[in-house]
Write a protein that holds these residues in place. Structure first.
Motif, PDB file in Angstrom:
ATOM      1  N   LEU A 116       0.826  -1.224   0.000  1.00  0.00           N
ATOM      2  CA  LEU A 116       0.000   0.000   0.000  1.00  0.00           C
ATOM      3  C   LEU A 116       0.853   1.265   0.000  1.00  0.00           C
ATOM      4  CD1 LEU A 116      -2.887  -1.067   2.426  1.00  0.00           C
ATOM      5  CD2 LEU A 116      -2.808  -1.194  -0.070  1.00  0.00           C
ATOM      6  N   ARG A 117       2.077   1.148  -0.486  1.00  0.00           N
ATOM      7  CA  ARG A 117       2.932   2.327  -0.662  1.00  0.00           C
ATOM      8  C   ARG A 117       2.675   2.847  -2.089  1.00  0.00           C
ATOM      9  NH1 ARG A 117       8.885   0.579   1.325  1.00  0.00           N
ATOM     10  NH2 ARG A 117       9.349   2.573   0.312  1.00  0.00           N
ATOM     11  N   LEU A 118       1.489   3.346  -2.291  1.00  0.00           N
ATOM     12  CA  LEU A 118       1.027   3.679  -3.632  1.00  0.00           C
ATOM     13  C   LEU A 118       1.812   4.838  -4.243  1.00  0.00           C
ATOM     14  CD1 LEU A 118      -2.838   3.261  -3.189  1.00  0.00           C
ATOM     15  CD2 LEU A 118      -1.087   1.553  -3.722  1.00  0.00           C
ATOM     16  N   ASP A 119       2.171   5.824  -3.420  1.00  0.00           N
ATOM     17  CA  ASP A 119       2.943   6.963  -3.948  1.00  0.00           C
ATOM     18  C   ASP A 119       4.318   6.510  -4.434  1.00  0.00           C
ATOM     19  OD1 ASP A 119       0.856   8.668  -3.406  1.00  0.00           O
ATOM     20  OD2 ASP A 119       1.673   9.346  -1.487  1.00  0.00           O
ATOM     21  N   ASP A 120       4.948   5.615  -3.639  1.00  0.00           N
ATOM     22  CA  ASP A 120       6.260   5.099  -4.042  1.00  0.00           C
ATOM     23  C   ASP A 120       6.148   4.286  -5.325  1.00  0.00           C
ATOM     24  OD1 ASP A 120       7.574   6.223  -1.869  1.00  0.00           O
ATOM     25  OD2 ASP A 120       7.213   4.493  -0.587  1.00  0.00           O
ATOM     26  N   ALA A 121       5.085   3.495  -5.423  1.00  0.00           N
ATOM     27  CA  ALA A 121       4.878   2.688  -6.627  1.00  0.00           C
ATOM     28  C   ALA A 121       4.689   3.584  -7.844  1.00  0.00           C
ATOM     29  CB  ALA A 121       3.656   1.786  -6.451  1.00  0.00           C
ATOM     30  N   ALA A 122       3.880   4.623  -7.680  1.00  0.00           N
ATOM     31  CA  ALA A 122       3.624   5.537  -8.801  1.00  0.00           C
ATOM     32  C   ALA A 122       4.904   6.240  -9.234  1.00  0.00           C
ATOM     33  CB  ALA A 122       2.565   6.555  -8.396  1.00  0.00           C
ATOM     34  N   ALA A 123       5.731   6.623  -8.254  1.00  0.00           N
ATOM     35  CA  ALA A 123       6.976   7.324  -8.584  1.00  0.00           C
ATOM     36  C   ALA A 123       7.910   6.416  -9.396  1.00  0.00           C
ATOM     37  CB  ALA A 123       7.662   7.790  -7.301  1.00  0.00           C
TER      38      ALA A 123
ATOM     39  N   ARG B 282     -19.952  -3.515 -10.114  1.00  0.00           N
ATOM     40  CA  ARG B 282     -19.041  -2.724 -10.953  1.00  0.00           C
ATOM     41  C   ARG B 282     -18.236  -1.742 -10.099  1.00  0.00           C
ATOM     42  NH1 ARG B 282     -23.695  -1.793 -13.935  1.00  0.00           N
ATOM     43  NH2 ARG B 282     -23.477   0.453 -13.549  1.00  0.00           N
ATOM     44  N   LEU B 283     -18.895  -1.133  -9.119  1.00  0.00           N
ATOM     45  CA  LEU B 283     -18.199  -0.194  -8.238  1.00  0.00           C
ATOM     46  C   LEU B 283     -17.077  -0.886  -7.467  1.00  0.00           C
ATOM     47  CD1 LEU B 283     -21.239   1.833  -6.840  1.00  0.00           C
ATOM     48  CD2 LEU B 283     -19.371   2.761  -8.232  1.00  0.00           C
ATOM     49  N   SER B 284     -17.321  -2.123  -7.055  1.00  0.00           N
ATOM     50  CA  SER B 284     -16.276  -2.861  -6.309  1.00  0.00           C
ATOM     51  C   SER B 284     -15.064  -3.112  -7.199  1.00  0.00           C
ATOM     52  CB  SER B 284     -16.833  -4.183  -5.777  1.00  0.00           C
ATOM     53  OG  SER B 284     -17.076  -5.111  -6.825  1.00  0.00           O
ATOM     54  N   LYS B 285     -15.293  -3.308  -8.494  1.00  0.00           N
ATOM     55  CA  LYS B 285     -14.180  -3.534  -9.424  1.00  0.00           C
ATOM     56  C   LYS B 285     -13.421  -2.229  -9.707  1.00  0.00           C
ATOM     57  CE  LYS B 285     -15.285  -7.823  -9.787  1.00  0.00           C
ATOM     58  NZ  LYS B 285     -14.470  -8.832  -9.089  1.00  0.00           N
ATOM     59  N   LEU B 286     -14.045  -1.112  -9.408  1.00  0.00           N
ATOM     60  CA  LEU B 286     -13.388   0.195  -9.564  1.00  0.00           C
ATOM     61  C   LEU B 286     -12.803   0.677  -8.234  1.00  0.00           C
ATOM     62  CD1 LEU B 286     -16.077   1.963 -11.808  1.00  0.00           C
ATOM     63  CD2 LEU B 286     -13.859   1.053 -12.534  1.00  0.00           C
ATOM     64  N   TYR B 287     -12.755  -0.234  -7.231  1.00  0.00           N
ATOM     65  CA  TYR B 287     -12.224   0.058  -5.901  1.00  0.00           C
ATOM     66  C   TYR B 287     -13.047   1.089  -5.139  1.00  0.00           C
ATOM     67  CZ  TYR B 287      -8.216  -2.537  -7.647  1.00  0.00           C
ATOM     68  OH  TYR B 287      -7.405  -3.517  -8.187  1.00  0.00           O
ATOM     69  N   LYS B 288     -14.273   1.285  -5.553  1.00  0.00           N
ATOM     70  CA  LYS B 288     -15.191   2.164  -4.805  1.00  0.00           C
ATOM     71  C   LYS B 288     -15.973   1.279  -3.848  1.00  0.00           C
ATOM     72  CE  LYS B 288     -15.388   5.600  -8.506  1.00  0.00           C
ATOM     73  NZ  LYS B 288     -16.227   6.417  -9.404  1.00  0.00           N
TER      74      LYS B 288
ATOM     75  N   LEU C 284     -13.594  -6.885   3.596  1.00  0.00           N
ATOM     76  CA  LEU C 284     -12.259  -7.483   3.621  1.00  0.00           C
ATOM     77  C   LEU C 284     -11.279  -6.655   2.799  1.00  0.00           C
ATOM     78  CD1 LEU C 284     -12.976 -11.325   3.268  1.00  0.00           C
ATOM     79  CD2 LEU C 284     -12.274 -10.089   5.311  1.00  0.00           C
ATOM     80  N   GLN C 285     -11.710  -6.240   1.618  1.00  0.00           N
ATOM     81  CA  GLN C 285     -10.833  -5.444   0.764  1.00  0.00           C
ATOM     82  C   GLN C 285     -10.536  -4.085   1.386  1.00  0.00           C
ATOM     83  OE1 GLN C 285     -11.529  -5.681  -3.633  1.00  0.00           O
ATOM     84  NE2 GLN C 285     -13.356  -6.845  -3.020  1.00  0.00           N
ATOM     85  N   LEU C 286     -11.464  -3.568   2.184  1.00  0.00           N
ATOM     86  CA  LEU C 286     -11.252  -2.294   2.878  1.00  0.00           C
ATOM     87  C   LEU C 286     -10.406  -2.458   4.136  1.00  0.00           C
ATOM     88  CD1 LEU C 286     -14.873  -0.845   2.562  1.00  0.00           C
ATOM     89  CD2 LEU C 286     -12.801   0.223   1.623  1.00  0.00           C
ATOM     90  N   GLY C 287     -10.133  -3.714   4.513  1.00  0.00           N
ATOM     91  CA  GLY C 287      -9.379  -3.967   5.733  1.00  0.00           C
ATOM     92  C   GLY C 287     -10.235  -3.900   6.981  1.00  0.00           C
ATOM     93  N   GLN C 288     -11.548  -3.873   6.823  1.00  0.00           N
ATOM     94  CA  GLN C 288     -12.475  -3.807   7.959  1.00  0.00           C
ATOM     95  C   GLN C 288     -12.857  -5.240   8.364  1.00  0.00           C
ATOM     96  OE1 GLN C 288     -15.712  -1.072   7.055  1.00  0.00           O
ATOM     97  NE2 GLN C 288     -14.302   0.431   6.173  1.00  0.00           N
TER      98      GLN C 288
END
Length: 576
Positions: A306-313, A474-480, A509-513
């Motif tokens: 979940l180091r998304l900024d590092d991955a994007a960089a 569909r929203l779940s597949k868009l990470y919403k 589960l995907q939200l970590g809850q």
């Protein structure tokens, strides 16, 4: 007259030779027949022949040895003993002692076997190959400690501490003298590196049994800079899950070995160490293509962490690299396309607009190495357009793609999945026939599981509620995921279909809850199959409470021993 006598003499000599040949041939033929009868399990006929042979050739070493081995093979130990006692003198002493050792080992008289062994080796101590032959007889009967003594005796006689290293290492391992066995396997690799993989595997097996042996291994290799020896040490550290130390060892080895370490950590989900390994690789001077591949792998580890900024960089560095975009590199570097596809996914996860997501994918197509990979990206665009609810654009692009693709290709087959999704979302009656064709075309694809799941829901939920369900899916597949969860729970309040609850739990589960997901799985389900799945998920989530986890599994298996999910419950029960 003189010539006549010479002729008669020659004739007599020929007759004598012929008679001698017949006698020799008789023995040979009889022995062959006896062996053939033995192989065809005609034991009585075989024994009659051996008795005939012994009666005629009791002074022949081959016959006596053959008769002895025949009785041993049928476990007729007393008969074998009679043969060796009565006729053993026909056999040379060395071979006779070997037969006697073997006999005493078979009947379990190890003291007698030891005595004969001492006589044999003391008398023929200069015959070093004999030590190996005798030791193997003891090994075959699992007298490993005696075999070890024999191998060590050979070393004393030859003043060669490398004598019988392979054999001694194996006997020490089988005797569970692991600390000495490890030293011998390390020595074996130094002597002959063709034993590297076998030795490595044996060392790792011993470490599984006793992780404390790592100290012995470390002492054995600490002054050895040989790459293969250090690699075994690093592998051993991984075996006992000392990954940090393993990484430090791998850093001192060559690029390929360090890459193996990083890839192995990524494969097994140790993303933090994988990231450290990939980062260390980036410090090495390598060609641009290899470096780009490592950077993409590092970005994957960052995403999992979940180091998304590092991955994007990291991915932006790959995408902006002018060397990789040059005409010489553009279509030779798969990382060009992959980096842009991953940037699209990151944009999706981070909630960027549809336009940004699609633009990354459109750019990725410019770096496709062939038509198939370009079509794969186009299918990703179509998929996301469906998830965004832009069915018109998705349908147009899918129609164009199918029209330009030969039937029977992977792209053509996969298109049935997107056609089916469009049919479901637009309530097109062609959905059923498309599903059937999808199952025929790509039966092992994970997309078929998705399609069957959605088909099952469509058979239980109708009209506006089904369209709402599809929107949430569909929203779940868009990470919403929060929006999707709210729709699922609202649908359950209107229609007590427990599929909605499980869909909401999956989003949690995907939200970590995790606790919210557990609350759902702990409910009393009226649908038996869905209830069994809920218990399975709850068991999987209860690793922090081993006693509860075990109780859930045991209770389930007691009540549902023949359930389709029972094998998975048993697998979890046996997990260490």
């Amino acid at each position: 007259m003189k010539n006549k006598y010479i002729f008669i003499l020659i004739l007599l000599l020929m007759l004598h030779g012929l008679l001698f040949a017949q006698v020799y041939d008789e023995k040979k033929v009889l022995m062959q027949q006896a062996n053939q009868f033995l192989q065809s399990k005609q034991y009585g006929r075989a024994e009659l022949i051996w008795k005939e042979l012994i009666s005629k050739y009791s002074d022949d070493a081959d016959v006596v040895t053959g008769a002895f081995n025949y009785y041993i093979s049928l476990n007729k130990r007393e008969d074998a003993k009679i043969i060796i006692d009565l006729y053993g003198s026909a056999i040379p002493e060395k071979e006779r002692l070997l037969l006697e050792i073997n006999y005493y080992l078979i009947v379990g008289e190890d003291t007698q076997a030891d005595s004969k062994m001492e006589i044999l080796l003391n008398k023929y101590k200069s015959d070093i190959s004999l030590y190996g032959i005798v030791a193997r007889l003891f090994e075959m009967r699992r007298y490993y400690n005696t075999a070890i003594k024999i191998y060590k005796k050979a070393r004393v006689i030859t003043h060669d501490n490398n004598q019988y290293t392979y054999e001694l290492a194996n006997s020490l391992r089988m005797a569970e003298i692991y600390d000495e066995a490890i030293l011998e396997y390390v020595k074996l690799i130094r002597i002959n590196d063709s034993y590297f993989y076998a030795s490595k595997n044996h060392i790792l097996e011993m470490l599984k049994i006793d992780s404390g042996l790592i100290t012995k291994l470390r002492d054995a290799v600490k002054n050895d800079t040989t790459a293969q020896i250090q690699e075994i040490y690093a592998n051993a550290l991984m075996q006992i899950k000392d990954y940090s130390t393993a990484l430090e060892v791998y850093k001192k080895l060559d690029y390929t070995r360090l890459l193996y370490f990083a890839n192995e950590q990524f494969r097994t989900g140790n993303d933090s160490l994988a990231a450290l390994g990939y980062s260390a690789l980036l410090l090495e001077p390598v060609d641009p293509l290899t470096k780009a591949q490592v950077m993409v792998s590092l970005a994957k580890s960052y995403i999992n962490l979940l180091r998304l900024d590092d991955a994007a960089a990291i991915l932006k560095q790959v995408a902006d690299d002018e060397t990789l975009q040059s005409n010489q590199m553009k279509y030779r570097c798969p990382s060009n396309q992959e980096a842009r596809e991953m940037l699209a996914r990151l944009a999706l996860i981070r909630g960027s607009s549809r336009e940004i997501v699609i633009s990354y994918l459109e750019d990725a197509k410019n770096y496709s190495m062939n038509g198939k990979s370009r079509n794969n990206v186009e299918q990703s665009i179509i998929y996301y357009l469906i998830m965004y609810g832009d069915f018109t654009s998705a349908k147009q692009r899918l129609s164009t793609l199918i029209g330009s693709t030969e039937s029977g290709t992977d792209t053509f087959k996969q298109s049935y999945y997107y056609s089916y999704l469009l049919a479901l979302n637009t309530e097109d009656a062609a959905g059923d026939s498309l599903l059937t064709e999808l199952i025929i075309q790509i039966p092992t694809s994970p997309d078929v599981n998705d399609a069957l799941y959605l088909a099952d829901i469509s058979g239980k939920v109708k009209g506006e509620q089904f369209l709402q369900f599809m929107e949430a899916w569909r929203l779940s597949k868009l990470y919403k995921l929060s929006e999707a969860t709210a729709i699922y729970l609202d649908l359950f309040s209107q229609n007590p279909n427990e599929e909605f609850l499980l869909a909401a739990a999956d989003c949690y589960l995907q939200l970590g809850q995790i606790e919210n997901a557990k609350d759902i799985y702990e409910k009393d389900f009226t649908d038996k199959i869905l209830g069994e799945f809920a218990v399975l998920q709850l068991s999987a989530l209860s690793t922090d409470d081993p006693s509860l986890r075990r109780q859930l599994i045991v209770d389930f298996l007691t009540k549902n021993p023949t359930s389709a999910l029972a094998p998975e419950f048993r697998r979890m029960l046996n997990e260490k």
